[in-house]
Design a protein around this motif. Sequence first.
Motif, PDB file in Angstrom:
ATOM      1  N   GLU A  71       0.832  -1.080  -0.017  1.00 58.11           N
ATOM      2  CA  GLU A  71      -0.004   0.015  -0.130  1.00 58.11           C
ATOM      3  C   GLU A  71       0.750   1.313   0.056  1.00 58.11           C
ATOM      4  O   GLU A  71       0.632   2.296  -0.815  1.00 58.11           O
ATOM      5  CB  GLU A  71      -0.936  -0.041   1.223  1.00 58.11           C
ATOM      6  N   MET A  72       2.083   1.188   0.817  1.00 65.16           N
ATOM      7  CA  MET A  72       2.918   2.407   0.909  1.00 65.16           C
ATOM      8  C   MET A  72       3.422   2.993  -0.397  1.00 65.16           C
ATOM      9  O   MET A  72       3.412   3.986  -0.961  1.00 65.16           O
ATOM     10  CB  MET A  72       3.954   2.116   1.860  1.00 65.16           C
ATOM     11  N   TYR A  73       3.823   1.776  -1.222  1.00 65.00           N
ATOM     12  CA  TYR A  73       4.453   1.996  -2.580  1.00 65.00           C
ATOM     13  C   TYR A  73       3.584   1.975  -3.698  1.00 65.00           C
ATOM     14  O   TYR A  73       4.064   2.102  -4.810  1.00 65.00           O
ATOM     15  CB  TYR A  73       5.748   1.272  -2.684  1.00 65.00           C
ATOM     16  N   GLU A  74       2.211   1.495  -3.357  1.00 64.95           N
ATOM     17  CA  GLU A  74       1.219   1.622  -4.356  1.00 64.95           C
ATOM     18  C   GLU A  74       1.662   0.267  -5.422  1.00 64.95           C
ATOM     19  O   GLU A  74       1.750   0.589  -6.524  1.00 64.95           O
ATOM     20  CB  GLU A  74       0.725   2.723  -5.045  1.00 64.95           C
ATOM     21  N   LEU A  75       1.924  -0.807  -4.774  1.00 67.66           N
ATOM     22  CA  LEU A  75       2.313  -1.894  -5.637  1.00 67.66           C
ATOM     23  C   LEU A  75       1.283  -2.809  -6.153  1.00 67.66           C
ATOM     24  O   LEU A  75       0.867  -3.850  -5.552  1.00 67.66           O
ATOM     25  CB  LEU A  75       3.238  -2.854  -4.732  1.00 67.66           C
ATOM     26  N   TYR A  76       0.676  -2.210  -7.316  1.00 69.39           N
ATOM     27  CA  TYR A  76      -0.435  -2.972  -7.773  1.00 69.39           C
ATOM     28  C   TYR A  76      -0.310  -3.805  -8.768  1.00 69.39           C
ATOM     29  O   TYR A  76      -0.822  -4.715  -9.271  1.00 69.39           O
ATOM     30  CB  TYR A  76      -1.532  -1.728  -8.235  1.00 69.39           C
ATOM     31  N   ASP A  77       1.262  -3.646  -9.557  1.00 73.24           N
ATOM     32  CA  ASP A  77       1.540  -4.366 -10.564  1.00 73.24           C
ATOM     33  C   ASP A  77       2.141  -5.677 -10.301  1.00 73.24           C
ATOM     34  O   ASP A  77       2.530  -5.817  -9.002  1.00 73.24           O
ATOM     35  CB  ASP A  77       2.419  -3.603 -11.647  1.00 73.24           C
ATOM     36  N   PRO A  78       2.175  -6.682 -10.958  1.00 78.59           N
ATOM     37  CA  PRO A  78       2.811  -7.955 -10.733  1.00 78.59           C
ATOM     38  C   PRO A  78       4.161  -7.831 -10.391  1.00 78.59           C
ATOM     39  O   PRO A  78       4.666  -8.734  -9.579  1.00 78.59           O
ATOM     40  CB  PRO A  78       2.479  -9.171 -11.590  1.00 78.59           C
ATOM     41  N   CYS A  79       5.022  -7.038 -10.995  1.00 75.66           N
ATOM     42  CA  CYS A  79       6.437  -6.803 -10.779  1.00 75.66           C
ATOM     43  C   CYS A  79       6.687  -5.210 -11.023  1.00 75.66           C
ATOM     44  O   CYS A  79       6.358  -4.798 -12.005  1.00 75.66           O
ATOM     45  CB  CYS A  79       7.032  -7.494 -11.971  1.00 75.66           C
ATOM     46  N   THR A  80       7.567  -4.708  -9.636  1.00 80.17           N
ATOM     47  CA  THR A  80       7.823  -3.379  -9.890  1.00 80.17           C
ATOM     48  C   THR A  80       9.201  -3.215  -9.201  1.00 80.17           C
ATOM     49  O   THR A  80       9.608  -3.926  -8.354  1.00 80.17           O
ATOM     50  CB  THR A  80       6.765  -2.633  -8.637  1.00 80.17           C
ATOM     51  N   VAL A  81       9.902  -2.616  -9.981  1.00 86.36           N
ATOM     52  CA  VAL A  81      11.484  -2.635  -9.519  1.00 86.36           C
ATOM     53  C   VAL A  81      11.588  -0.969  -9.211  1.00 86.36           C
ATOM     54  O   VAL A  81      11.142   0.103  -9.825  1.00 86.36           O
ATOM     55  CB  VAL A  81      12.405  -2.652 -10.707  1.00 86.36           C
ATOM     56  N   MET A  82      12.137  -0.683  -7.964  1.00 88.33           N
ATOM     57  CA  MET A  82      12.273   0.668  -7.372  1.00 88.33           C
ATOM     58  C   MET A  82      13.907   0.943  -7.065  1.00 88.33           C
ATOM     59  O   MET A  82      14.582  -0.315  -6.858  1.00 88.33           O
ATOM     60  CB  MET A  82      11.436   0.680  -6.142  1.00 88.33           C
ATOM     61  N   PHE A  83      14.230   2.118  -7.279  1.00 87.94           N
ATOM     62  CA  PHE A  83      15.618   2.505  -6.864  1.00 87.94           C
ATOM     63  C   PHE A  83      15.406   3.399  -5.895  1.00 87.94           C
ATOM     64  O   PHE A  83      14.840   4.450  -5.732  1.00 87.94           O
ATOM     65  CB  PHE A  83      16.203   3.167  -8.223  1.00 87.94           C
ATOM     66  N   PHE A  84      16.390   3.126  -5.031  1.00 85.56           N
ATOM     67  CA  PHE A  84      16.536   3.976  -3.662  1.00 85.56           C
ATOM     68  C   PHE A  84      18.032   4.499  -3.668  1.00 85.56           C
ATOM     69  O   PHE A  84      18.960   3.834  -3.455  1.00 85.56           O
ATOM     70  CB  PHE A  84      16.176   3.070  -2.296  1.00 85.56           C
TER      71      PHE A  84
END
Length: 87
Positions: A71-84
């Motif tokens: 919910e925090m990152y709105e991960l609604y897609d089956p695969c998400t790549v994030m960069f921090f």
Amino acid sequence: MSYMLPHLHSGWAVDQAILTEEKRVVVIRFGSDWDKSCMQTDEVLFSIAEDVKNFAVVYLVDISECPDFNEMYELYDPCTVMFFFPK
């Protein structure tokens, strides 16, 4: 290739991976190891992991095992790549 990359199994582990990295970019793939798009992404991430190890670190997070960030990152897609990026 998901078995070849390090997994983070809790929200605490994700937070620590992001907060303790001082110089490198933290790349996190959120998704499911069994999902076809995640498997393809994992293969690409694994193929570059050695080349980018001096300036980026790659982790995987199974969103069903660790739903803390869905919910925090709105991960609604089956695969998400994030960069921090480090501060």
